[in-house]
Scaffold this active site. Structure first.
Site, mmCIF file in Angstrom:
data_model
loop_
_atom_site.group_PDB
_atom_site.id
_atom_site.type_symbol
_atom_site.label_atom_id
_atom_site.label_comp_id
_atom_site.label_asym_id
_atom_site.label_seq_id
_atom_site.Cartn_x
_atom_site.Cartn_y
_atom_site.Cartn_z
ATOM 1 N N SER A 48 6.244 16.038 73.433
ATOM 2 C CA SER A 48 7.110 17.137 73.028
ATOM 3 C C SER A 48 6.384 18.462 73.210
ATOM 4 O O SER A 48 6.000 18.794 74.327
ATOM 5 C CB SER A 48 7.579 16.918 71.587
ATOM 6 N N ASP B 48 17.556 11.652 74.899
ATOM 7 C CA ASP B 48 16.766 12.603 74.110
ATOM 8 C C ASP B 48 17.671 13.753 73.682
ATOM 9 O O ASP B 48 18.285 14.431 74.516
ATOM 10 C CB ASP B 48 15.608 13.132 74.959
ATOM 11 N N HIS C 67 14.516 11.394 70.919
ATOM 12 C CA HIS C 67 13.257 12.127 71.013
ATOM 13 C C HIS C 67 12.225 11.632 70.005
ATOM 14 O O HIS C 67 11.046 11.487 70.338
ATOM 15 C CB HIS C 67 13.532 13.618 70.783
#
Length: 438
Positions: free
Chosen positions: A183, A325, A357
């Site tokens: 991320s 995601d 995610h």
């Protein structure tokens, strides 16, 4: 075998996770904030030192989840790095050395800013395998989230600092390195991989692993604008280039949101700015025209990975992303992989067909560790490969992972329902707690 042993150990007691040292651990006090800690102030004249130079160092005590002391040697290094405009700045990396540390290598693990428990578990996994682990503050002294090149050079200079830190006892001046990140940490990892051939070619990089990668900030902005995760948007909206534009177009509501973002960390931003649109005229006067304002457009373009062939990773890369995601668009990562492959990079791209995610960072951990060990061994595949995991609805793990996107959508539906129904708000709070905890 190492991966299977690792996953078994993670589910057992923490006391068994890392070999116990016999020396007593010092009592752990609360750290000072960086603004009141002189350690973070670079010494006079540091600008003349080379990028990666250690400016200060100190030994620290660390604790698992801030509670359970960790039997590892831990240090912080203040080091010189480079700002976007080429000027010298200083930032910090924290390094962890297990008692069974390998002498010729280390892992640089970039933290996900909203996932400290998961990040600590992942860090513990690498320590269990005997890797020294470095965790750089890639956002720099101003906590600048989003500028890719700043994060990339911060990571690379942190690697330089760790490599020269004699206290760690490496048996080589050029230890092998694998960089990982997820991320927000994948911004730093992806840009470090992109810049390393030109900025820090002397480093012995064996591989890079990045997941949930924000490869295109424009795509990410549009994707999460006016969603449950729109609080991720205000923090990157700072800097010498962008501030004059904002001063010209920002509304009172927009200014209030940015001021709150300056005063809080990522979880606070998510709470303060959910289901709101930075592309609305309520936030700034240009509306969606903001994306085409020359300065803004230029900044967003410069923070898109894979655009320039000269910024192509030289070491093998493992890229992984969930199809569904809900924070970082899958399509942008797929495009990045296509570009890097066209430019001749060695890339393994794994798509997770279930989950979102949050769950993907955990579900992918065994594959990430397999890649890290293969990279150090020099046995990663050449060329570009693609595969899909959890693609079958009959897979019980896939069924469980699919709960995350459903929960996220349900939270958004409830949030859109308004504030008049107390039962809805109660349920919304419960669901947000579930999603945040996971």
């Amino acid at each position: 075998m190492a991966v299977m042993a690792l996953m078994t150990a993670i589910t057992s007691t923490q006391a068994a996770a890392v070999p116990i040292v016999h020396a007593p651990l010092a009592r752990r006090g609360l750290p000072k904030s960086p603004s009141s800690d002189p350690f973070y102030d670079p010494p006079a004249g540091f600008e003349s030192s080379k990028p990666g130079t250690i400016l200060r160092q100190r030994k620290i005590n660390v604790a698992f989840f801030g509670l359970i002391p960790d039997p590892v040697e831990s240090y912080q290094l203040l080091y010189r790095t480079t700002a976007i405009n080429g000027s010298a700045i200083a930032t910090v990396t924290t390094v962890f050395k297990p008692t069974n540390a390998k002498k010729d290598r280390f892992v640089s693990s970039k933290r996900h800013m909203t996932a400290q428990p998961r990040s600590q578990l992942i860090l513990q996994a690498y320590l269990l395998l005997g890797y020294v682990v470095a965790s750089p503050d890639y956002e720099g002294p101003d906590a600048a989230f989003g500028p890719g090149r700043l994060a990339g050079t911060g990571v690379l200079d942190g690697m330089r600092a760790i490599s020269s830190f004699s206290t760690l006892g490496f048996n080589t001046k050029t230890p092998q390195i694998v960089g990982t990140g997820y991320s927000g940490g994948a911004i730093a990892t992806g840009w470090a991989a992109s810049l390393q051939p030109s900025y820090a070619s002397e480093l012995d990089i064996k591989g890079w692993a990045q997941g949930g990668t924000p490869a295109n900030l424009t795509g990410t902005l549009v994707y999460i604008d006016d969603t449950l995760f729109s609080g991720f948007i205000p923090p990157p909206a700072y800097g010498a280039l962008i501030n004059p534009v904002l001063d010209r177009i920002i509304t009172d509501n927009g200014r209030s949101a940015l001021n709150k973002a300056k005063a809080t960390c990522a979880p606070g931003d998510l709470i303060n700015f959910p289901e709101k649109s930075i592309l609305s005229t309520d936030f700034q006067t240009l509306g969606r025209g903001l994306l085409y304002e020359p300065t803004i457009r230029s900044i967003l373009q410069k923070n898109t990975m894979g655009v320039t062939k000269s910024e192509t990773p030289a070491a093998p890369v493992f890229v992984y992303h969930a199809t569904y995601d809900e924070i970082i668009p899958y399509a942008n990562t797929s495009t990045l992989v296509d570009s890097w492959c066209d430019y001749g990079a060695d890339v393994k791209f794994t798509t997770y067909g279930a989950g979102g995610h949050i769950t993907t960072e955990v579900i992918a951990l065994p594959e990430v560790i397999k890649f890290v060990e293969a990279a150090f061994a020099g046995t990663t595949d050449k060329g570009c490969t693609r595969n899909t995991e959890l693609g079958s609805i009959l897979n019980p793990l896939a069924l469980g992972a699919d709960l995350e996107p459903i929960l996220i959508k349900l939270v958004e539906v409830l949030a859109k329902a308004g504030t008049g129904d107390s039962d809805i708000k109660k349920n919304l709070t419960v669901l947000e707690d579930v999603v945040t905890w996971h």
